[in-house]
Design a protein around this motif. Structure first.
Motif, PDB file in Angstrom:
ATOM      1  N   GLY A 126       0.821  -1.215   0.000  1.00  0.00           N
ATOM      2  CA  GLY A 126       0.000   0.000   0.000  1.00  0.00           C
ATOM      3  C   GLY A 126       0.849   1.257   0.000  1.00  0.00           C
ATOM      4  O   GLY A 126       0.587   2.207  -0.753  1.00  0.00           O
ATOM      5  N   ALA A 127       1.874   1.244   0.826  1.00  0.00           N
ATOM      6  CA  ALA A 127       2.766   2.398   0.878  1.00  0.00           C
ATOM      7  C   ALA A 127       3.436   2.647  -0.463  1.00  0.00           C
ATOM      8  O   ALA A 127       3.538   3.786  -0.921  1.00  0.00           O
ATOM      9  CB  ALA A 127       3.812   2.188   1.969  1.00  0.00           C
ATOM     10  N   VAL A 128       3.863   1.566  -1.081  1.00  0.00           N
ATOM     11  CA  VAL A 128       4.540   1.704  -2.371  1.00  0.00           C
ATOM     12  C   VAL A 128       3.605   2.295  -3.420  1.00  0.00           C
ATOM     13  O   VAL A 128       3.974   3.221  -4.161  1.00  0.00           O
ATOM     14  CB  VAL A 128       5.082   0.326  -2.834  1.00  0.00           C
ATOM     15  N   ILE A 129       2.400   1.775  -3.476  1.00  0.00           N
ATOM     16  CA  ILE A 129       1.438   2.311  -4.444  1.00  0.00           C
ATOM     17  C   ILE A 129       1.181   3.790  -4.200  1.00  0.00           C
ATOM     18  O   ILE A 129       1.161   4.611  -5.129  1.00  0.00           O
ATOM     19  CB  ILE A 129       0.105   1.523  -4.379  1.00  0.00           C
ATOM     20  N   PHE A 130       1.016   4.107  -2.945  1.00  0.00           N
ATOM     21  CA  PHE A 130       0.808   5.511  -2.573  1.00  0.00           C
ATOM     22  C   PHE A 130       1.966   6.373  -3.034  1.00  0.00           C
ATOM     23  O   PHE A 130       1.780   7.436  -3.653  1.00  0.00           O
ATOM     24  CB  PHE A 130       0.637   5.616  -1.063  1.00  0.00           C
ATOM     25  N   ALA A 131       3.160   5.917  -2.758  1.00  0.00           N
ATOM     26  CA  ALA A 131       4.341   6.689  -3.141  1.00  0.00           C
ATOM     27  C   ALA A 131       4.414   6.876  -4.649  1.00  0.00           C
ATOM     28  O   ALA A 131       4.741   7.960  -5.138  1.00  0.00           O
ATOM     29  CB  ALA A 131       5.602   6.011  -2.610  1.00  0.00           C
ATOM     30  N   LEU A 172      11.811   8.232  -0.253  1.00  0.00           N
ATOM     31  CA  LEU A 172      11.921   8.415   1.184  1.00  0.00           C
ATOM     32  C   LEU A 172      10.550   8.305   1.830  1.00  0.00           C
ATOM     33  O   LEU A 172      10.389   7.670   2.884  1.00  0.00           O
ATOM     34  CB  LEU A 172      12.502   9.810   1.451  1.00  0.00           C
ATOM     35  N   LEU A 173       9.592   8.916   1.159  1.00  0.00           N
ATOM     36  CA  LEU A 173       8.226   8.875   1.674  1.00  0.00           C
ATOM     37  C   LEU A 173       7.722   7.444   1.763  1.00  0.00           C
ATOM     38  O   LEU A 173       7.184   7.022   2.792  1.00  0.00           O
ATOM     39  CB  LEU A 173       7.300   9.702   0.779  1.00  0.00           C
ATOM     40  N   GLY A 174       7.930   6.762   0.681  1.00  0.00           N
ATOM     41  CA  GLY A 174       7.478   5.374   0.660  1.00  0.00           C
ATOM     42  C   GLY A 174       8.115   4.574   1.778  1.00  0.00           C
ATOM     43  O   GLY A 174       7.441   3.847   2.521  1.00  0.00           O
ATOM     44  N   GLY A 177      -4.032   3.087  -3.053  1.00  0.00           N
ATOM     45  CA  GLY A 177      -3.055   2.589  -2.106  1.00  0.00           C
ATOM     46  C   GLY A 177      -3.636   2.608  -0.696  1.00  0.00           C
ATOM     47  O   GLY A 177      -3.498   1.648   0.086  1.00  0.00           O
ATOM     48  N   VAL A 178      -4.318   3.671  -0.408  1.00  0.00           N
ATOM     49  CA  VAL A 178      -4.925   3.810   0.918  1.00  0.00           C
ATOM     50  C   VAL A 178      -6.037   2.780   1.109  1.00  0.00           C
ATOM     51  O   VAL A 178      -6.160   2.162   2.176  1.00  0.00           O
ATOM     52  CB  VAL A 178      -5.484   5.245   1.072  1.00  0.00           C
TER      53      VAL A 178
END
Lengths: 100, 164, 641
Positions: free
Chosen positions: A11-16, B99-101, A41-42
């Motif tokens: 999820g974090a990766v998709i968001f990024a 970095l955010l990720g 992502g969220v």
């Protein structure tokens, strides 16, 4: 069983990736699509937590996110149409009327 | 590595690939197609996570309606101009986003998440369960959401109208 | 002031003495043009006449009443400090009232004739009445602050009246000079008042009322009293044209002659002497200051008289004469003889006013001519003016039985009997010079051949009764006013007795014989001086011009140019001052002040220009900002253990 952390990282990766798109691309439509990516992502994170905590609240949340995303996409696209009509451009960096 | 895990990794990999395509492709239609793929893959992931209702909705609403709308607009506008190159500091932005990720990943996997999912019934992600929640605990947001959609409709019509 | 056991009577009538002229002034100011010149003048004159009548009434009733008082309202109230707008008439004030209103009244009458042809006559009377108002406030004040209000007010009116014919820039400059020099004196005065107030306040007495001051004066240390009195002296010197602040008075002659008579002879210039007399209890405790005052007075008297010896303008002679006579006043004060000093104020008012008005009469007849070298032989054409002038000249010279004889001789006697022989010598020589220059003037103007220009001769006439009547009255006063203060060996001084409640009984030391000898010496010198003047100027002199510049030597030029005092001031004070002002205006202000202001503005602008770069108008840039912020927040949360 796939551990929770995997989903969360995904999820974090998709968001990024979505954030990257918003910041880098110079096409308003792609910008909007990147925003949808961020939302997804969220959503993924919500559903993962919902499964692992045994609460349907997460899914309800996603339901609402989808509704809002739909509304927002509609309006966003309408604006893009309007902007294109007036300025003949889809480049966000061309829209600098609020520059000092 | 169990079957579930293998499936997950395949899906995850494809998903990340599609997402990157959305963000990196030059032709806007290709981006849209990549996004459709990504949304579809996410729907599958939803289903593997015991949320079949939401998964279906994802396909119907997101991949179906919203993406169609996107494609409509792309074709409607039919921009001739190709997109400009990214700005000067794009690499810096990329670094920051990485970095955010990383930060998000680290943050969310902190602490002790439940290693195994809580036991649930068959009906967990079913429409009945969802509706139960929606029409009791969340009825107010539900109604507001419908008003929101109405407003969005009206707004879109007004904004996109051809000026006479 | 109030001595123990004296009664105080409240009299509401008191306030009308100054208020009637004030109302007349206000009325004339707004409606003078409607009334017309003659009526405006009459109104103003009757106002002063009314004040005189009230003053007379007050004077006559004073012995029975003890002390008159009239409180109008409380002006300042701050903690324990209170200043009331309140009038008080005691023996000293009663005399001053009569002088101011009486002589003021006569001069108003005179002005009706003198200013008759002037377009601005109404404005003249407004200022004149305003002056009377302020002068009355000054003499009737019962505390130092109200006195100062009057003090400032008369200074203002002096300025207004000197520059009355403002179309001529020289008159304006003269007015400015008077006001500014006065200001310098006032600065000292204010410092003195403040010092007095704070020092007394330190002892617990917060008041500027004369009664309170007199009661508590011993609370102050001698050094403090000396300091205060010296500061007050600066003020008195400014107002009364003593060394070194006398320079404005000769220039003040630029104003109309009635102004010179009233303000610069009879009343305003005596304010310094009056103030000192009012605060006699303070000065009595500062022998050092008194010494300074005496020497300043004597020096001023001597110097001014020497300048008057060679002046050719009829009014300038009288101006320096006034400075000189004021010097006598200060000399008397310095010797501690306050009663005598005020007596000289009294007599001087009569004969000096008479002289000035007479000069005005001459100027009027000659169509504005003021140079004595172009006068002469007017005796037959202006008999009344001539006769009154002779009487006044005799009086100022100190001829026997005239007013000047009694007042001036008393001063000289005081000096001699106190053993201050240096002061006495200066005074004696001054008396001689006074006689000389007065009679020189008399002979030059009235005797000899008619030297007036052709076009004036047909114009020559005696002045109208509105002008000659005051002259006559004043000349009579020049004789008889002195009789009030006769020395012991004649019939004693009613004057001293009248003022005794204030100054105490005046002691006379020294023997009777020495007193008579001193008087005789003075008379001898005066007689010789008059004779000398007659020799040089009295006999028919055809061409005055050659005679008038005898030895055009350095000494003569020195006197003619009044010891170059004005030039000195110009060099030492005025020019550095204007130079620094110019520098401030041209260099300091644009460079520093504007520099600071513009610098601050410039800095603000540059700072904002620096930050302007952030507003690119580009949404994606703003979003990067979001990102940075988010990263920071996340970093913080991750960093937390």
């Amino acid at each position: 069983m796939v551990p929770l952390s995997h989903y969360l990282i995904l999820g974090a990766v998709i968001f990024a990736i979505g954030v990257l798109g918003v910041l880098i691309r110079r096409n308003l439509i792609v910008l909007l699509m990147s925003i949808e990516l961020m939302l997804n992502g969220v959503n993924l994170t919500f559903i993962a937590f919902s499964r692992f905590l045994g609460s349907t609240d997460g899914q309800v949340m996603v339901f609402f996110v989808m509704a809002v995303a739909a509304a927002e996409a509609v309006i966003g696209l309408a604006i893009i149409i309007s902007v294109y009509r007036h300025r003949q451009t889809l480049d966000p960096q061309e829209l600098q009327l609020l520059k000092w | 590595m169990t079957g579930a895990e293998i499936l997950f990794f395949i899906l995850a990999g494809l998903l990340v690939f599609s997402a990157l395509m959305v963000v990196l492709q030059r032709d806007v239609v290709y981006c849209a197609m990549a996004l459709v793929a990504a949304l579809f893959l996410i729907a599958i992931l939803f289903i593997t996570l015991n949320a079949p209702m939401v998964g279906v909705l994802q396909v119907l609403v997101y991949a179906g309606a919203i993406m169609v709308l996107f494609l409509f607009v792309i074709m409607f506008l039919n921009p001739r101009v190709s997109e400009a190159r990214p700005g000067r500091w794009w690499s810096l932005v990329v670094a920051m986003v990485l970095l955010l990720g990383g930060a998000l990943a680290a943050l969310t996997t902190n602490g002790d998440p439940p290693a195994d999912p809580v036991a649930t019934t068959e009906l967990f992600g079913s429409p009945e369960n969802l509706a139960q929640s929606l029409f009791s605990d969340f009825v107010l947001p539900f109604e507001i959401a419908s008003v929101l959609l109405l407003v969005a409709m009206v707004g879109a019509v007004v904004l996109a109208k051809r000026e006479r | 002031m109030v001595t123990a056991g004296e009664t105080i009577t409240t009299l509401d009538l008191l306030r009308w003495i100054p208020l009637i002229p004030l109302c007349a002034a206000a009325f004339n100011m707004f409606f003078g043009s409607n009334l017309g010149k003659a009526s405006a003048g009459m109104l103003a004159t009757s106002a002063v006449g009314a004040s005189f009548l009230i003053a007379l009434y007050v004077f006559l009733r004073l012995p029975a009443a003890g002390l008159f008082s009239d409180m109008l309202y409380t002006w300042i109230e701050s903690g324990g400090f209170q200043v009331r707008l309140s009038f008080q008439v005691d023996a000293l004030t009663s005399v001053m009232l009569l002088i101011v209103t009486g002589i003021g009244f006569l001069i108003h009458i005179y002005s009706l004739g003198y200013m008759a042809h002037d377009e601005d006559m109404a404005r003249f009377f407004v200022y004149l009445n305003l002056f009377i108002f302020f002068m009355l406030v000054l003499v009737m004040a019962d505390n130092l602050l109200v006195l100062f209000v009057g003090w400032e007010g008369v200074g203002l009116c002096s300025y207004l009246l000197i520059g009355f014919w403002y179309h001529d820039p020289n008159n304006v400059i003269a007015g400015n000079k008077a006001f500014i020099v006065n200001r310098i004196g006032d600065f000292g005065f204010v410092l003195g008042i403040l010092l007095l107030l704070t020092e007394l306040g330190r002892q617990g007495v917060w008041s500027l009322d004369f009664a309170e001051l007199q009661k508590h004066v011993r609370l102050l240390s001698p050094q403090m009293i000396t300091a205060i009195t010296l500061l007050l002296l600066v003020g008195a010197a400014g107002k009364s044209a003593q060394l070194p602040l006398f320079v404005w008075l000769p220039d003040a002659m630029a104003g109309p002659t009635p102004v010179s008579a009233l303000i610069h002879a009879a009343t305003m210039v005596t304010a310094g002497g009056y103030m000192t007399a009012r605060l006699h209890f303070l000065y009595a405790l500062a022998p050092g200051t008194l010494e300074v005052i005496a020497w300043i007075g004597a020096a001023t008297a001597f110097l001014a008289a020497s300048i008057a010896l060679v002046q050719n303008d009829i009014k300038k002679v009288l101006a320096y004469s006034t400075v000189s006579q004021l010097g006598y006043m200060f000399l008397a004060v310095g010797l501690g003889a306050f009663s005598v000093a005020i007596f000289h104020v009294f007599t001087h008012a009569f004969f000096k006013a008479c002289l000035f008005l007479g000069a005005g009469s001459v100027i009027h007849a000659l169509g504005g001519e003021q140079d004595m070298r172009k006068m002469g032989g007017l005796r037959s054409h202006m008999p009344t003016t001539y006769r009154t002038y002779v009487i006044a000249a005799l009086a100022i010279s100190g001829a026997p039985l005239t007013a000047g004889f009694f007042s001036k001789d008393l001063i000289l006697w005081q000096a001699f009997s106190h053993g201050a022989l240096g002061l006495w010598a200066l005074g004696l020589l001054t008396a001689g010079m006074t006689a000389f220059y007065m009679f020189r003037q008399l002979f030059m103007v009235f005797h000899g051949e008619l030297r007036a220009a052709e076009h004036v001769r047909g114009h020559l006439h005696e002045s109208p009764p509105t002008m000659t009547l005051p002259l006559v009255v004043l000349s009579l006063g020049s004789i008889f006013s002195g009789w009030l203060g006769a020395p012991e060996y004649l019939w004693g001084s009613k004057w001293d007795r009248w003022l005794a409640p204030i100054f105490g009984a005046q002691t006379h030391h020294g023997s009777l014989e020495s007193e008579i000898l001193v008087t005789a010496a003075t008379l001898a010198l005066v007689g010789a001086a008059i004779y000398l003047a007659y020799l040089r100027h009295g006999r028919a002199v055809a061409t005055m011009t050659q005679e008038a510049e005898p030895r055009a030597g350095a000494f003569y030029r020195l006197l003619l140019n009044k010891y170059y005092v004005d030039e000195l001031y110009d060099r030492a004070v005025v020019r550095p001052f204007t130079a620094s002002s110019a520098w401030l205006a041209r260099v300091f202000d644009p460079l520093v002040i504007d520099g600071i202001a513009n610098g601050i503005a410039g800095t603000a602008r540059r700072a904002s220009e620096l930050w302007q770069g952030l507003q690119t108008g580009n949404v994606q840039h703003y979003l990067v900002g979001f990102l940075v912020g988010t990263l920071a927040l996340l970093g913080y949360y991750i960093g937390q253990p």
